[in-house]
Structures are given as C-alpha cells and as structure tokens.
Design a protein around this motif. Sequence first.
Motif, PDB file in Angstrom:
ATOM      1  N   SER A   1       0.819  -1.218   0.000  1.00 13.44           N
ATOM      2  CA  SER A   1       0.000   0.000   0.000  1.00 13.44           C
ATOM      3  C   SER A   1       0.851   1.265   0.000  1.00 13.44           C
ATOM      4  O   SER A   1       0.331   2.367   0.149  1.00 13.44           O
ATOM      5  N   PHE A   2       2.168   1.112  -0.182  1.00 13.19           N
ATOM      6  CA  PHE A   2       3.072   2.263  -0.094  1.00 13.19           C
ATOM      7  C   PHE A   2       2.723   3.330  -1.129  1.00 13.19           C
ATOM      8  O   PHE A   2       2.628   4.521  -0.809  1.00 13.19           O
ATOM      9  N   CYS A   3       2.552   2.940  -2.381  1.00 15.84           N
ATOM     10  CA  CYS A   3       2.279   3.922  -3.436  1.00 15.84           C
ATOM     11  C   CYS A   3       0.923   4.589  -3.252  1.00 15.84           C
ATOM     12  O   CYS A   3       0.744   5.765  -3.581  1.00 15.84           O
ATOM     13  N   SER A   4      -0.025   3.846  -2.726  1.00 18.91           N
ATOM     14  CA  SER A   4      -1.334   4.429  -2.429  1.00 18.91           C
ATOM     15  C   SER A   4      -1.229   5.444  -1.308  1.00 18.91           C
ATOM     16  O   SER A   4      -1.814   6.524  -1.370  1.00 18.91           O
TER      17      SER A   4
ATOM     18  N   ALA B   1       3.488  -6.989  -7.106  1.00 17.94           N
ATOM     19  CA  ALA B   1       4.659  -6.717  -7.943  1.00 17.94           C
ATOM     20  C   ALA B   1       5.297  -5.389  -7.550  1.00 17.94           C
ATOM     21  O   ALA B   1       6.536  -5.257  -7.529  1.00 17.94           O
ATOM     22  N   MET B   2       4.454  -4.403  -7.235  1.00 22.45           N
ATOM     23  CA  MET B   2       4.966  -3.103  -6.807  1.00 22.45           C
ATOM     24  C   MET B   2       5.713  -3.222  -5.493  1.00 22.45           C
ATOM     25  O   MET B   2       6.777  -2.610  -5.301  1.00 22.45           O
ATOM     26  N   ALA B   3       5.182  -4.020  -4.578  1.00 22.80           N
ATOM     27  CA  ALA B   3       5.845  -4.227  -3.292  1.00 22.80           C
ATOM     28  C   ALA B   3       7.220  -4.863  -3.489  1.00 22.80           C
ATOM     29  O   ALA B   3       8.198  -4.487  -2.828  1.00 22.80           O
TER      30      ALA B   3
ATOM     31  N   ARG C   1      -4.100   6.435   9.318  1.00 22.52           N
ATOM     32  CA  ARG C   1      -3.832   5.819  10.617  1.00 22.52           C
ATOM     33  C   ARG C   1      -4.134   4.331  10.581  1.00 22.52           C
ATOM     34  O   ARG C   1      -3.416   3.500  11.130  1.00 22.52           O
ATOM     35  N   PHE C   2      -5.248   3.958   9.951  1.00 17.53           N
ATOM     36  CA  PHE C   2      -5.673   2.564   9.906  1.00 17.53           C
ATOM     37  C   PHE C   2      -5.557   2.045   8.474  1.00 17.53           C
ATOM     38  O   PHE C   2      -6.159   2.596   7.565  1.00 17.53           O
ATOM     39  N   ASN C   3      -4.803   0.988   8.261  1.00 16.71           N
ATOM     40  CA  ASN C   3      -4.712   0.373   6.947  1.00 16.71           C
ATOM     41  C   ASN C   3      -5.037  -1.111   7.064  1.00 16.71           C
ATOM     42  O   ASN C   3      -5.619  -1.543   8.058  1.00 16.71           O
ATOM     43  N   GLU C   4      -4.640  -1.886   6.041  1.00 21.16           N
ATOM     44  CA  GLU C   4      -4.981  -3.303   6.078  1.00 21.16           C
ATOM     45  C   GLU C   4      -4.250  -4.047   7.188  1.00 21.16           C
ATOM     46  O   GLU C   4      -4.586  -5.181   7.506  1.00 21.16           O
ATOM     47  N   LYS C   5      -3.227  -3.415   7.787  1.00 24.39           N
ATOM     48  CA  LYS C   5      -2.537  -4.020   8.925  1.00 24.39           C
ATOM     49  C   LYS C   5      -3.250  -3.716  10.236  1.00 24.39           C
ATOM     50  O   LYS C   5      -2.870  -4.220  11.287  1.00 24.39           O
ATOM     51  N   SER C   6      -4.256  -2.885  10.186  1.00 27.21           N
ATOM     52  CA  SER C   6      -4.918  -2.423  11.397  1.00 27.21           C
ATOM     53  C   SER C   6      -6.266  -3.099  11.584  1.00 27.21           C
ATOM     54  O   SER C   6      -7.166  -2.960  10.755  1.00 27.21           O
TER      55      SER C   6
END
Length: 702
Positions: A191-194, A209-211, A451-456
């Motif tokens: 999710s870095f580019c997002s 692939a981006m990761a 603050r909250f992403n897919e890791k949260s």
Amino acid sequence: MSLEKTEIIDNSDKMQALLTQLEQLSRDKHIRVLDYQFARFIARFEPSPLVVLAAAVASYQSGQGHVCVYLDNNQLDTLFNLPPFVRSSLLTPLFNAVNSSASQWQQDMTQALNNSKNVGENAPLMLVANRLYLQRYWHSEQAISQFLHQRSTTIAHSDIAARLNDLFRVDIAFCWQQLQALKAQGLKLDSFCSDYFHLREDIGVDSEAMAQYLSNIDSIAELEELYQQFSPAQRIDWQQVAVAQASASKFSVISGGPGTGKTTTVIKLLALLVGQALDNNQSLNIELVAPTGKAAARLTESISGAIKRLNVDEQLKQLIPTQASTIHRLLGVIPNRQAFKHNKSNKLHVDVLIVDEASMIDISLMSKLFDAIAPHTKLVLLGDKDQLSSVEAGAVFADICHGISNGPNYSQQTKTWLTEQMGFVIDELCHNNQQGSVIDDSLCLLQKSYRFNEKSGIGVLASAVNRSDISALQAVWQQGFDDIALHTQDKPQQAVIRLASLGYQDYLTNANALSNAVGVEALLAQFGEFQLLAPTKNGALGVDTLNEKIEQQLIKHQLIAPKQGVWYIGRPVMITSNDHSLQLYNGDIGIVLPDFDGDERSPNRVYFKMADGSIKSFLPSRLPDCDTVYAMTIHKSQGSEFEHVVMAMPETFSPLLTKELLYTGITRAKKSVEIFSDAGILQKMALAHTKRFSGLVNLLSS
C-alpha cells in the motif's frame, strides 16, 4: 341536545381521559414529565384530543433526538414505544372506530391538525406536508436551510493550481525515510504507493509486484524515478480536493473518519487562504471552535502539531492561529438566557470560521451559529458523518452530508475546475446522482485513512461496522490482528472491572506521587491513554455500576485512599452540565489533586486542561454537576481519542444499541480496542442504523 354540543361533551371526556393516561405514562417513565406538561398546555386552548396527542408525540420524539414527526411513518403504530395493549388502550377511545387502522388514525390526526389554531407559523406546532414540528425546531430548520441555500450560490473558481502544488508537493525525501522504516520493520509495502504517492486503487497496478519492486529500490533517485512514472490522472488526493473545494466556497464541509487527515487538510486550507490574503496586502481574522471544551482543547493540540509539519515559510505560519475555543464562548453567552451576544443583529467579526466535531452540534445551536455568521465569512465544518449525532435533537451534520453518502456529486463546472487545478480526473470518481443537493459542490469526503490500513484491525473492524457488513464483522476476529480483541464470556462484569483497574493503575500511582503542579498536564494526558466505554448509565455493565465497582477494586489495591473521602487524590471527574462563568462544559474531564499552592490542610482541587491549553484548578464546591469517569458513555466520548479502549456492551440487545454507537466507540481508539460482548449483539448493532427524523434533506434537495 344538538349534535354539535354532543360532540363537544364527547371530546371533553376524551380529552380528560387522554390527559389522565398521559399523566400516568409520565409517572411510569414511558414519557417525560415535559411531554405530559406540554400536552396539558396545548389542551388549555385546543378542543381536539387528537391535536393534544400529536403535541405529546412531537414533544416525546424531540426527546428521542428527532426534529419532527412523520405522520405517515407509523408514529402511532409505535406510539411512545409502548406495549401494544397499552398503546391500544390510549388510542382506541380517541377514534370513532374501535378497530381503526394506523392509516385511518394518521388521516384523522392530520385533518385535526389542519383544522387547529394551535398549528401554524405563529402557533406552538407546525405542520408541513406530512411533518409535524415543535415550532422552534421548524424555525431552526428553516433558518439552516435558508443559510445553506444562500451560501451554495457563492462559489468563486479561481486559479490556485500553483499554491495547491506547493502545499501538496510529494516530499520524496520523506517518502524515502518512510520506505526505509517500513523495510526495517519487515512490514508489507503493497500500500506504499497508495499511501505516499496517492495512487488510485482502480488504475490496475499489481500491488504485489509493486511491493517487490519497492523492496529492491536502494536509492532516493530510484524512488523519485518511480514516482515520476505516474501521471496526475492516476492519482487522487482527497485532502487536496477538499482544500481546493473549500477555498472556492463561502460554506464547505470536510467529512472523514479518524486518521483521514481532517486537521492536516484544514491547516493547508488556512495556509492557502492566508497566502492569498498576503498577496493582496490583507489580513484574515480566523477563528477555530468546537462544541465542547474537551474538543476545543484537542483541536488546539492537533492544529499546533500540524502547523509544525507545514512546509511554508515562518511568516505565513505565524499568521495561522492555533488556539481553539468553544462555540458558546465565540457566540458570547448571556447569563440565564438562551440567546447569545452574537446573533442576526450582531454578526461575528470573523473572516474564516473553522468548526470541528460538527456532528455533535444539535439543530438549535447550529441555527444560532449560522444566524451569527456574517455574509462575507467563509465557514468550514469538520466532522465524521458516520459518528453519533448530537445528544439534543437533530442530526444536522449527517443531513448536510447526505449528498456524499456514496461519494462526491459535484456539478460539471466544479469537476472541470478541480481537474484543471490538480490534474486528477474527478469526473470518474463522482457518483453523479441526479437528485442531488443544492450544496453538493460544497461537500468533500476524505476517503483515505492514514492511521488505519490493512494491517490495522481497528480500521477493518470500523469499516465492517460502518458498512453493516456482517460477513466482514464475523471474519475480522479470525484474521490475527493484535490491536483488537473480542471477549464473549458470560457475566463479564468482573473481567471488565479487573481490566479497567489494571488500565488505571499506573495513572493513579503517578497521581498519588505528584508533588507539584508541573506534572499536572502530563498526568491529564496519561489518564487519556486508557478509557472504559459503555453504551448506557444503568445496568450491570452501565457506567454508574462500573465506576462504583472499579473504585472498590482500586481501594483493595490501595490505589485510592478511602480516608480522603469522595474527593480523593486521582479521582477523575467529568462535567455533566455547562458553567459558562467557569468555562467548564459538559464532557470536560478533570482530576482531583492536592492544592499545590496551599498547605497540607488545604482541600484538594480539581484540575482541568482548558480550551486554550492552560491548566486551571477549582475547588470541588465550585464545580457544576459532575460524575466519576473511570467509565464513560460512548456518547460522552465523542470528541476524544484514547490510546487503548475497552468497551463493555449490555448482555441483551435494545434499540439504544446502534451501528453509529458501535462505530463511534471503536474509532475512539488509536492503538487498541477490546470489546466485551456477545458476538450476536455486535452483529445486531451493525445492522441497527440510527434514524433521526427531520426535513432538512428534503429542503436541501429542493
């Protein structure tokens, strides 16, 4: 005896029977004493018992948070939430037919209201189409609608592309630092580019692939090269859209959940506006306000932190205010009166007004605020449209945001202008609802949580609840998130109390060890790290019982000294009524500590962080009404955030338990949330949407 006299006598008997039953309902606490007394007042001037019943219903519904009564919405079928047999005994004597249907009741009541002198613009009640209002709420709704209609026509699309580019330029050096930190922690990069390049999720980038590509980048130059490969049309920064939209409008709304960057957005908006004013050798009078002292103090902290990170010159920073106050203080409270010093006849001398936590503002206060705003003032409302509505009547902010329930709905002119200024293809991201609101061009929804992403787990849980997605809600507990937990044991009170006692242990230890006033601010902040929340005051898991049991547990652990009495050192209290003279407001939290300026015999004092950021103390005898607050209701937690939250849900479902209540409680947590509840209760809550009746959405759609 004539037929007319017979009807008068019959109505008189029905009226007396109705008032007797309403009085009994108030004694049994099915309705408020206020509802009964209002019905009695109307009965003094009204021959029709149906109108008197309608008045009682309108008063009762206002106590439930509704602005009006929809007469075709089965209001009589669910009268006062009474059991069917009680409802029948109240209604049947008022109608000619014993087995009248709900539609017939509504038809008869509507006819009686249309014929009544107590209904109209200068009467206690107002009937518009099928909506029955208490007169003051109708006036407030009309004033709000008129204000918004007038403001919606004042939109100035100017060329701000250069300023937007400066304010929202992607800082590749910062992105490089963040990428290195994520790699060091071994976290996923998909999710870095997002997150940092604002790439749209619908452009077909292979995230895995981006990761992999990002994991192999070993220089800032390579990261810069990657960024340059994406065109503006492939990006969307909703914060930038909000700043552009708000800069062009005399009225705007910026709504978003926790972590979407509302404070960052408003700081950049103010930087843009102040920069424009400097170019024209002008100055701006800017005010920041919130509904409560607690929310104002939090806004002050947020703005102060955000301004330090703002990439503009120091001269411009110095012109952006950081101090927030309450709406009541801004408007100017008049002791012992409902009116304010600033009103229709005495407008506020403000160029830009930022109002945070706008979802907490009821219809009466919002109307008075709008009345006091001068024609030239730029007004920006901030808030989360999905949170609980105000404690008092109305859901004004949610009604205003109705047009962005499914995303933006901008006019073609606005979409074209936004695309010109930023390069984002806004047209593709609008839902284009043809039955939009007159203020659609003034609304923006921040849709990316930083603050909250897919890791949260908190983010996933809040999203599932907000969407009423039961499958996602059931699955979230099995996904291994370490920031959420569900405890489903029977009779959880003891476990809740034990966990809360541990949560407050360090805080109370530090409170008892505090030797001077220097550490008071830090102690107040420490108290805000942990909070126990519950939906209700009553019951085994209500805040009254929990506070009492927690105190008993803390005494056992010798963290509270019983010999100090009620006002023991470390006791946290929440103000439950406003005191404008002390500038203490409903929801403000204080801590009992020694009088550091007195001798050992001086009574303890209660220390508060005020809206201006200062610390003030008061003798307990001077305080307005207050309660112990180891546990607080979710309603009272609005406008606050806590590092760790524990929520205790009742063991049986009730209409009070709603999706908005659950969502608000979950999103008070910054780092972790633990919920004590039966899983079925949570699922029912996620499906129970709060509905507050008003006519504002209809007025704004016309």
